[in-house]
Design an enzyme around this catalytic site. Structure first.
Site, short mmCIF file in Angstrom:
data_model
loop_
_atom_site.label_atom_id
_atom_site.label_comp_id
_atom_site.label_asym_id
_atom_site.label_seq_id
_atom_site.Cartn_x
_atom_site.Cartn_y
_atom_site.Cartn_z
N GLY A 121 17.96 41.66 48.93
CA GLY A 121 18.02 40.20 48.77
C GLY A 121 16.61 39.65 48.80
O GLY A 121 15.62 40.40 48.67
N ALA A 178 23.25 32.04 46.27
CA ALA A 178 22.75 30.77 46.83
C ALA A 178 22.77 29.68 45.77
O ALA A 178 22.38 29.89 44.63
CB ALA A 178 21.35 30.96 47.38
N GLU A 199 19.88 17.62 50.78
CA GLU A 199 21.15 18.13 51.30
C GLU A 199 21.40 17.56 52.68
O GLU A 199 20.51 16.90 53.26
CB GLU A 199 21.13 19.66 51.35
CG GLU A 199 21.06 20.29 49.95
CD GLU A 199 21.35 21.77 49.97
OE1 GLU A 199 22.41 22.17 50.49
OE2 GLU A 199 20.52 22.53 49.47
N HIS A 240 30.81 26.92 56.77
CA HIS A 240 30.42 25.83 55.86
C HIS A 240 31.59 24.87 55.73
O HIS A 240 32.73 25.31 55.58
CB HIS A 240 30.04 26.40 54.49
CG HIS A 240 29.22 25.45 53.67
ND1 HIS A 240 29.75 24.33 53.10
CD2 HIS A 240 27.90 25.45 53.38
CE1 HIS A 240 28.79 23.68 52.45
NE2 HIS A 240 27.65 24.33 52.61
N ARG A 243 25.98 20.56 59.58
CA ARG A 243 27.12 21.36 59.12
C ARG A 243 28.23 21.57 60.15
O ARG A 243 29.40 21.49 59.83
CB ARG A 243 26.63 22.75 58.75
CG ARG A 243 26.29 22.86 57.33
CD ARG A 243 25.88 24.24 56.95
NE ARG A 243 25.22 24.08 55.67
CZ ARG A 243 24.60 25.03 55.03
NH1 ARG A 243 24.52 26.23 55.55
NH2 ARG A 243 24.06 24.81 53.87
N HIS A 253 30.14 31.35 56.60
CA HIS A 253 29.07 31.21 55.61
C HIS A 253 27.79 31.93 55.98
O HIS A 253 27.12 32.51 55.14
CB HIS A 253 28.79 29.72 55.42
CG HIS A 253 27.76 29.42 54.38
ND1 HIS A 253 27.89 29.81 53.06
CD2 HIS A 253 26.57 28.77 54.45
CE1 HIS A 253 26.84 29.42 52.37
NE2 HIS A 253 26.01 28.79 53.19
N ARG A 306 22.22 26.20 61.52
CA ARG A 306 21.18 26.21 60.49
C ARG A 306 21.19 24.96 59.63
O ARG A 306 22.26 24.48 59.23
CB ARG A 306 21.38 27.44 59.58
CG ARG A 306 20.52 27.43 58.34
CD ARG A 306 20.58 28.74 57.61
NE ARG A 306 21.75 28.93 56.81
CZ ARG A 306 21.86 28.59 55.52
NH1 ARG A 306 20.86 27.98 54.90
NH2 ARG A 306 22.96 28.85 54.84
C1 LIG Z 1 27.55 31.11 48.40
C2 LIG Z 1 26.27 31.01 49.18
C3 LIG Z 1 25.42 29.93 48.94
C4 LIG Z 1 24.22 29.82 49.65
N1 LIG Z 1 23.35 28.81 49.34
C5 LIG Z 1 22.13 28.78 49.96
C6 LIG Z 1 21.14 27.84 49.55
O1 LIG Z 1 21.34 27.04 48.64
N2 LIG Z 1 19.96 27.85 50.20
C7 LIG Z 1 19.66 28.72 51.22
O2 LIG Z 1 18.56 28.68 51.78
N3 LIG Z 1 20.59 29.64 51.60
C8 LIG Z 1 21.79 29.70 50.98
N4 LIG Z 1 22.71 30.64 51.36
C9 LIG Z 1 22.34 31.62 52.39
C10 LIG Z 1 21.36 32.62 51.80
O3 LIG Z 1 21.71 32.88 50.46
C11 LIG Z 1 21.36 33.93 52.56
O4 LIG Z 1 21.32 33.71 53.95
C12 LIG Z 1 20.11 34.73 52.18
O5 LIG Z 1 20.06 34.86 50.77
C13 LIG Z 1 20.13 36.08 52.84
O6 LIG Z 1 19.12 36.85 52.26
P1 LIG Z 1 18.88 38.33 52.78
O7 LIG Z 1 17.80 38.90 51.92
O8 LIG Z 1 18.68 38.32 54.23
O9 LIG Z 1 20.27 39.08 52.55
P2 LIG Z 1 21.12 39.32 51.22
O10 LIG Z 1 20.64 38.48 50.11
O11 LIG Z 1 22.55 39.21 51.60
O12 LIG Z 1 20.79 40.83 50.86
C14 LIG Z 1 21.21 41.88 51.71
C15 LIG Z 1 21.05 43.18 50.95
O13 LIG Z 1 21.22 44.29 51.82
C16 LIG Z 1 22.03 45.27 51.19
N5 LIG Z 1 22.60 46.08 52.25
C17 LIG Z 1 23.44 45.70 53.25
N6 LIG Z 1 23.73 46.74 54.06
C18 LIG Z 1 23.04 47.82 53.57
C19 LIG Z 1 22.93 49.18 53.95
N7 LIG Z 1 23.60 49.69 55.01
N8 LIG Z 1 22.16 50.00 53.21
C20 LIG Z 1 21.50 49.54 52.12
N9 LIG Z 1 21.57 48.25 51.70
C21 LIG Z 1 22.32 47.40 52.42
C22 LIG Z 1 23.02 44.46 50.38
O14 LIG Z 1 23.58 45.24 49.34
C23 LIG Z 1 22.08 43.38 49.83
O15 LIG Z 1 21.38 43.86 48.72
C24 LIG Z 1 23.89 30.79 50.65
C25 LIG Z 1 24.75 31.85 50.88
C26 LIG Z 1 25.92 31.98 50.14
C27 LIG Z 1 26.80 33.16 50.39
#
Ligand SMILES: Cc1cc2nc3c(=O)[nH]c(=O)nc-3n(C[C@H](O)[C@H](O)[C@H](O)COP(=O)(O)OP(=O)(O)OC[C@H]3O[C@@H](n4cnc5c(N)ncnc54)[C@H](O)[C@@H]3O)c2cc1C
Length: 505
Positions: free
Chosen positions: A18, A52, A119, A233, A277, A333, A368
């Site tokens: 991510g 997101a 927002e 959410h 929220r 969420h 958050r």
């Molecule tokens: C519908 C939705 C809308 C949102 N809108 C917003 C927004 O507008 N603005 C905002 O700031 N936030 C928003 N959020 C929250 C935000 O998107 C997430 O909190 C943030 O993107 C998390 O990023 P990350 O890199 O930590 O994890 P993620 O983007 O979830 O990535 C995690 C990664 O780890 C991998 N992974 C997991 N376990 C393992 C493992 N054991 N081995 C190898 N790989 C693994 C997964 O496959 C994935 O690729 C939203 C969330 C959602 C669900």
């Protein structure tokens, strides 16, 4: 990167693709490290980042007011120093990485300026976005960039199963690349595995969000904190297959109405529909219970709903929602807590970092603020990646001997137990919890963990490890909830109603 037939080694190992994982990989590689990024995702939408909608916050040259809004939304529980770190580095991170390096086409006004949106609980317009699909527009170019980088190798469809530790230091991970588990040894290991949405039946998150990083870190002995703060959410589609209706809709004028057609948020908070929220989520829940339904009325947006939020409008059409009233209900969420880390993403175990949603930086406290999660993942990802690059050389240590030898394991075991886990979380660890419910959840989850533990290490199937991780994360959430009697932010403890049932049900 050195590869032998039995194992791989790398300077910096990043787990997860991510925004946080990509940022950590980029920063470590920029410092000259060889980076291996493993992800269990096979497509970008395995990461919440890709989902997101609303956008990513900036300070818009007013850091103090963003700091105030974050602290206010958290009910004063966010760590002021962590918030200061976020805010201090926000604009540079967005400018350097997203605008200049990745050239993300953030929406602009007719005059060619950034079209900042607002927002809930933000006191001003300061959020950059691309339509209402900001995550997709950020993550896909980021993945391409990282994939093309000469010092970064990306391995998809590769899950971390366990952390490898030696003398209190994390030395890498065991992956599911071989049926008996394959070690990857690293000078530093960065967990960027996202949240825990898959632990709930109704969640906005992708299925990959099984809490792996949090569980693996906790099992290895790292500190985890604030896990009771699971954010729900307020506005997800109320029907089957829920999807998020971004807070930006309310930021642009959409309003909540109950089944009588009345607006009600004025009765709950002075900021009405733009309240934090947790408050809106509980208000929506209460009005649904009292009147039968709550809808998000998007008619104040007039033609802008289709134009500005095309992805959401399409999802509404797909579900047969005709007109301006979209039925909504709260839905899991985001997790505010996680692996406890410092201002550079360093966990309590040497050699281990955690960034993004799996980490607890202190920025969100008990609740958050919208559009700060992408920002936190970006800022902490960059800081952790840079720090990890200065860490030790990889060391090869003994890895556990996993077997793949249990023909008796029922094929449906993991799926069935996962259903049980989700039901337990929905029923007992939702938006509001009583001490009885929390105790009941702990009892069910402890039994479940016993059953799962009997199989883990006899079979390296990914779904079994995901179930193990989900069960551990769920138990940690239940334990944190049981230890915190104060209702604050996302953790709302109701008085216990006498039921006559025992905690072992
Ligand atoms: C519908 C939705 C809308 C949102 N809108 C917003 C927004 O507008 N603005 C905002 O700031 N936030 C928003 N959020 C929250 C935000 O998107 C997430 O909190 C943030 O993107 C998390 O990023 P990350 O890199 O930590 O994890 P993620 O983007 O979830 O990535 C995690 C990664 O780890 C991998 N992974 C997991 N376990 C393992 C493992 N054991 N081995 C190898 N790989 C693994 C997964 O496959 C994935 O690729 C939203 C969330 C959602 C669900």
């Amino acid at each position: 990167m050195t590869t032998t037939t039995e194992h791989d080694t790398t300077d910096v190992l990043v787990v997860g693709s991510g925004i946080a994982g990509c940022a950590a990989a980029l920063a470590a590689a920029s410092e000259g490290s060889e980076v291996l990024l493993v992800t269990k995702a096979t497509r970008p939408d395995g990461a919440s980042t890709d989902w997101a909608q609303g956008g990513i916050s900036t300070t818009r040259d007013d850091p103090e007011s963003l700091e105030e809004d974050i602290l206010e939304a958290s009910d004063g529980t966010a760590d002021p120093e962590a918030v200061e770190t976020l805010v201090e580095h926000a604009d540079d991170a967005v400018e350097d990485v997203l605008v200049e390096t990745l050239e993300i086409p953030f929406d602009e006004t007719d005059g060619g300026e950034f079209d900042y949106t607002r927002e809930a609980a933000h006191s001003k317009r300061r959020i950059l976005h691309v339509d209402a699909a900001t995550g997709t527009h950020i993550l896909r170019p980021f993945l391409h960039y990282v994939d093309d980088h000469e010092r970064i190798e990306v391995r998809q469809d590769t899950a971390a199963l366990e952390l490898l530790t030696d003398e209190g230091r994390v030395r890498g991970i065991l992956t599911d690349e071989e049926t008996t588990g394959k070690p990857i040894y690293a000078g530093a290991t960065v967990l960027a595995t996202g949240g825990i949405g898959a632990l709930y039946e109704r969640s906005t998150n992708p299925d990959d969000a099984t809490g792996d990083g949090i569980a693996m870190a906790a099992l290895a002995g790292a500190d985890v904190t604030d896990l009771e703060y699971v954010q729900f959410h307020p506005t997800a589609y109320a029907g089957d297959d829920p999807f998020l209706l971004s807070e930006a809709l309310r930021g642009e004028g959409a309003v909540l109405r109950n089944a009588n057609g009345d607006r009600f948020m004025d009765d709950y908070h002075p900021d009405a529909d733009l309240a934090p929220r947790d408050i809106v989520a509980r208000a929506v829940d209460a009005e649904r219970e009292e009147t039968g339904e709550v809808v998000l009325d998007v008619s104040p947006l007039e033609g802008e709903f289709e134009d500005e939020f095309p992805g959401i409008a399409e999802k509404c059409r797909d579900r047969g929602i005709d007109g301006d009233a979209i039925p909504v209900a709260p839905c899991e969420h985001f997790l505010c807590g996680g692996v406890d880390v410092d201002d550079r993403g360093r966990a309590s175990l040497e050699g281990l970092y955690a960034v993004g949603e799996c980490a607890r930086t202190g920025v969100h406290g008990a609740n958050r603020l919208a559009s700060t999660s992408l920002l936190e993942g970006l800022v902490w990802g960059l800081r952790a990646g840079e720090d990890a690059a200065s860490d030790h050389e990889p060391t090869v240590v003994e890895a556990p001997d996993l077997r793949n030898s249990d023909p008796d394991l029922p094929d449906r075991f993991a799926a069935e137990k996962f259903t049980r886990l989700r039901q337990t979380m929905d029923e007992y660890l939702g938006l509001e919890r009583t001490p009885d419910e929390i105790a009941r959840a702990s009892a069910v989850l402890r039994r479940l963990k016993g059953e799962v533990d009997a199989y883990v290490r006899t079979r390296t199937a990914r779904d079994l490890y995901e179930l193990r991780n989900a069960t551990v994360a769920a138990l940690l959430i239940a334990r944190a909830a049981s230890e915190n009697e104060e209702s604050v932010g996302c953790h709302y403890v109701e008085e216990t109603q006498p039921t006559g049932e025992t905690a072992d049900d």
